[in-house]
Write a protein that holds these residues in place. Structure first.
Motif, PDB file in Angstrom:
ATOM      1  N   UNK A 228       6.790  37.072   1.448  1.00 41.28           N
ATOM      2  CA  UNK A 228       7.175  37.784   0.213  1.00 41.28           C
ATOM      3  C   UNK A 228       6.663  39.215   0.229  1.00 41.28           C
ATOM      4  N   UNK A 229       5.455  39.444   0.796  1.00 45.56           N
ATOM      5  CA  UNK A 229       4.935  40.824   0.827  1.00 45.56           C
ATOM      6  C   UNK A 229       5.807  41.708   1.709  1.00 45.56           C
ATOM      7  N   UNK A 230       6.252  41.155   2.843  1.00 46.04           N
ATOM      8  CA  UNK A 230       7.111  41.929   3.748  1.00 46.04           C
ATOM      9  C   UNK A 230       8.475  42.201   3.094  1.00 46.04           C
ATOM     10  N   UNK A 231       9.022  41.161   2.460  1.00 41.67           N
ATOM     11  CA  UNK A 231      10.343  41.313   1.822  1.00 41.67           C
ATOM     12  C   UNK A 231      10.274  42.334   0.680  1.00 41.67           C
ATOM     13  N   UNK A 232       9.254  42.209  -0.174  1.00 39.58           N
ATOM     14  CA  UNK A 232       9.145  43.122  -1.314  1.00 39.58           C
ATOM     15  C   UNK A 232       8.861  44.543  -0.835  1.00 39.58           C
ATOM     16  N   UNK A 233       8.064  44.683   0.216  1.00 37.86           N
ATOM     17  CA  UNK A 233       7.801  46.022   0.768  1.00 37.86           C
ATOM     18  C   UNK A 233       9.117  46.689   1.170  1.00 37.86           C
ATOM     19  N   UNK A 234       9.988  45.893   1.783  1.00 39.38           N
ATOM     20  CA  UNK A 234      11.278  46.468   2.195  1.00 39.38           C
ATOM     21  C   UNK A 234      12.157  46.762   0.984  1.00 39.38           C
TER      22      UNK A 234
ATOM     23  N   UNK B 113      17.952  31.225 -16.727  1.00 34.71           N
ATOM     24  CA  UNK B 113      17.099  32.353 -16.328  1.00 34.71           C
ATOM     25  C   UNK B 113      15.967  31.793 -15.453  1.00 34.71           C
ATOM     26  N   UNK B 114      15.676  32.423 -14.314  1.00 38.72           N
ATOM     27  CA  UNK B 114      14.659  31.855 -13.409  1.00 38.72           C
ATOM     28  C   UNK B 114      13.247  31.960 -13.977  1.00 38.72           C
ATOM     29  N   UNK B 115      12.401  31.039 -13.563  1.00 40.82           N
ATOM     30  CA  UNK B 115      10.976  31.130 -13.887  1.00 40.82           C
ATOM     31  C   UNK B 115      10.207  31.264 -12.576  1.00 40.82           C
ATOM     32  N   UNK B 116       8.951  31.702 -12.677  1.00 45.64           N
ATOM     33  CA  UNK B 116       8.154  31.947 -11.475  1.00 45.64           C
ATOM     34  C   UNK B 116       6.817  31.223 -11.597  1.00 45.64           C
ATOM     35  N   UNK B 117       6.389  30.600 -10.500  1.00 41.56           N
ATOM     36  CA  UNK B 117       5.076  29.960 -10.446  1.00 41.56           C
ATOM     37  C   UNK B 117       4.354  30.528  -9.223  1.00 41.56           C
TER      38      UNK B 117
ATOM     39  N   UNK C 258       4.400  42.082  -9.969  1.00 43.52           N
ATOM     40  CA  UNK C 258       5.687  42.619  -9.519  1.00 43.52           C
ATOM     41  C   UNK C 258       6.236  41.808  -8.345  1.00 43.52           C
ATOM     42  N   UNK C 259       5.325  41.362  -7.478  1.00 43.62           N
ATOM     43  CA  UNK C 259       5.747  40.552  -6.331  1.00 43.62           C
ATOM     44  C   UNK C 259       6.259  39.197  -6.829  1.00 43.62           C
ATOM     45  N   UNK C 260       5.553  38.620  -7.798  1.00 42.62           N
ATOM     46  CA  UNK C 260       5.993  37.350  -8.371  1.00 42.62           C
ATOM     47  C   UNK C 260       7.372  37.518  -9.021  1.00 42.62           C
ATOM     48  N   UNK C 261       7.529  38.607  -9.753  1.00 42.69           N
ATOM     49  CA  UNK C 261       8.787  38.964 -10.393  1.00 42.69           C
ATOM     50  C   UNK C 261       9.921  39.017  -9.362  1.00 42.69           C
ATOM     51  N   UNK C 262       9.603  39.614  -8.219  1.00 36.39           N
ATOM     52  CA  UNK C 262      10.599  39.751  -7.151  1.00 36.39           C
ATOM     53  C   UNK C 262      11.003  38.377  -6.619  1.00 36.39           C
ATOM     54  N   UNK C 263      10.036  37.448  -6.554  1.00 36.88           N
ATOM     55  CA  UNK C 263      10.352  36.086  -6.115  1.00 36.88           C
ATOM     56  C   UNK C 263      11.365  35.449  -7.046  1.00 36.88           C
ATOM     57  N   UNK C 264      11.191  35.669  -8.354  1.00 36.70           N
ATOM     58  CA  UNK C 264      12.131  35.129  -9.332  1.00 36.70           C
ATOM     59  C   UNK C 264      13.500  35.774  -9.211  1.00 36.70           C
ATOM     60  N   UNK C 265      13.514  37.071  -9.011  1.00 38.80           N
ATOM     61  CA  UNK C 265      14.796  37.777  -8.924  1.00 38.80           C
ATOM     62  C   UNK C 265      15.541  37.399  -7.646  1.00 38.80           C
ATOM     63  N   UNK C 266      14.813  37.238  -6.544  1.00 40.12           N
ATOM     64  CA  UNK C 266      15.464  36.804  -5.303  1.00 40.12           C
ATOM     65  C   UNK C 266      16.075  35.409  -5.481  1.00 40.12           C
ATOM     66  N   UNK C 267      15.352  34.544  -6.192  1.00 38.76           N
ATOM     67  CA  UNK C 267      15.875  33.195  -6.465  1.00 38.76           C
ATOM     68  C   UNK C 267      17.155  33.283  -7.301  1.00 38.76           C
ATOM     69  N   UNK C 268      17.137  34.157  -8.284  1.00 36.94           N
ATOM     70  CA  UNK C 268      18.305  34.379  -9.133  1.00 36.94           C
ATOM     71  C   UNK C 268      19.505  34.848  -8.293  1.00 36.94           C
ATOM     72  N   UNK C 269      19.226  35.774  -7.375  1.00 39.33           N
ATOM     73  CA  UNK C 269      20.322  36.318  -6.550  1.00 39.33           C
ATOM     74  C   UNK C 269      20.849  35.279  -5.567  1.00 39.33           C
ATOM     75  N   UNK C 270      19.932  34.489  -4.989  1.00 41.14           N
ATOM     76  CA  UNK C 270      20.378  33.443  -4.050  1.00 41.14           C
ATOM     77  C   UNK C 270      21.229  32.415  -4.798  1.00 41.14           C
ATOM     78  N   UNK C 271      20.779  32.044  -5.994  1.00 42.89           N
ATOM     79  CA  UNK C 271      21.555  31.104  -6.811  1.00 42.89           C
ATOM     80  C   UNK C 271      22.933  31.687  -7.139  1.00 42.89           C
TER      81      UNK C 271
END
Lengths: 124, 153
Positions: free
Chosen positions: B65-71, B114-118, B83-96
């Motif tokens: 996730x750090x590498x993906x968010x950095x890019x 709406x996605x949630x993040x843990x 922000x990184x956690x947020x990005x995990x949720x948004x990536x999940x939203x986009x994949x869905x």
């Protein structure tokens, strides 16, 4: 395209606001305001002269579609160009957005080139 | 579970990471997951309804996730912050979203919440339905991540 306009970026995810803002800055836009959902976007519209709205669809409290309908129904902001950025691509959703007066539509995932292309189409 | 529902999620994942983060993701062999412990540090979870009902989760280890968010941000990100956690949720939203788009082309229409993040080591993922959990591991330049798909039979 006038790059000195003020753009309102609306998304409940800070990450997406940051990504969209980065892309808009890459394209040359300097005046960018953020809002984290439809209701705060309406507050921003009241307080600032907004020339372009770039909004997510899927947000709590007030969705992008509800924001679009509210904007189009208002006397003050009805002509502000509205670019929807969303993961929603079901045909009915696209039709709903078009009927509500969306200016254009970008589907996630997207590239800077795709955003640029949609803005070029809006501003002709 | 209809295995034809799996491939759209694999293809969507590869496309989303390629488009948003210029990252190559290589899918490993899908397997049946028996527990609810996440295989990573940041999970995005999203419910879907329609053709069938269920949940999709995407769990990233910190390296991936750090590498993906950095890019995605165009600058190096080294901490697992909000922000990184947020990005995990948004990536999940986009994949869905991308997967649902692929499925709609086959006449299978789904809607998503709406996605949630843990976050956190060994956090738990609670899928809302009781169907089997299909896990698909992926490898990227920075680390690994796993998609879990749990749909009603």
């Amino acid at each position: 395209m006038d790059l000195s306009i003020t753009v309102l970026v609306v998304d409940d995810f800070a990450t997406m606001r940051r990504i969209v803002k980065n892309i808009l800055r890459q394209l040359g836009f300097e005046n960018i305001i953020e809002a984290d959902d439809g209701t705060t976007a309406l507050d921003a519209l009241k307080k600032n002269k907004i020339d372009l709205i770039v909004s997510d669809w899927n947000m709590p409290k007030m969705t992008g579609l509800e924001l679009l309908k509210t904007v189009r129904a208002s006397d003050e902001y009805k002509d502000v160009p509205f670019l929807m950025v969303t993961a929603e691509t079901q045909k009915q959703n696209v039709l709903d957005a078009v009927q509500a007066g969306v200016s254009n539509y970008v589907v996630k995932p997207f590239t800077a080139e795709q955003i640029s292309d949609k803005l070029q189409k809006i501003y002709g | 579970m209809d295995v034809a529902l799996i491939n759209p999620f694999i293809n969507a994942t590869i496309k989303v990471l390629e488009t948003m983060a210029q990252a190559e993701a290589e899918a490993g062999k899908p397997y049946l997951k028996k527990d609810n412990i996440a295989k990573g540090d940041v999970s995005g979870l999203i419910g879907i309804t329609g053709e069938t009902n269920g949940t999709i989760s995407v769990t990233f280890d910190s390296g991936s996730i750090l590498k993906i968010v950095s890019k995605m941000f165009g600058e190096e990100v080294t901490n697992l912050n909000s922000e990184v956690a947020d990005a995990g949720g948004e990536l999940t939203n986009m994949i869905s979203g991308q997967a649902r788009r692929n499925l709609e082309e086959e006449g299978k229409v789904f809607e998503a919440a709406i996605p949630s993040v843990v976050t956190g080591t060994n956090h738990q993922i609670t899928h809302i339905t009781e169907g089997p959990i299909i896990a698909i591991p992926f490898h990227t330049e920075g680390g690994s991540f796993t998609i879990e798909i749990c749909l009603e039979s």
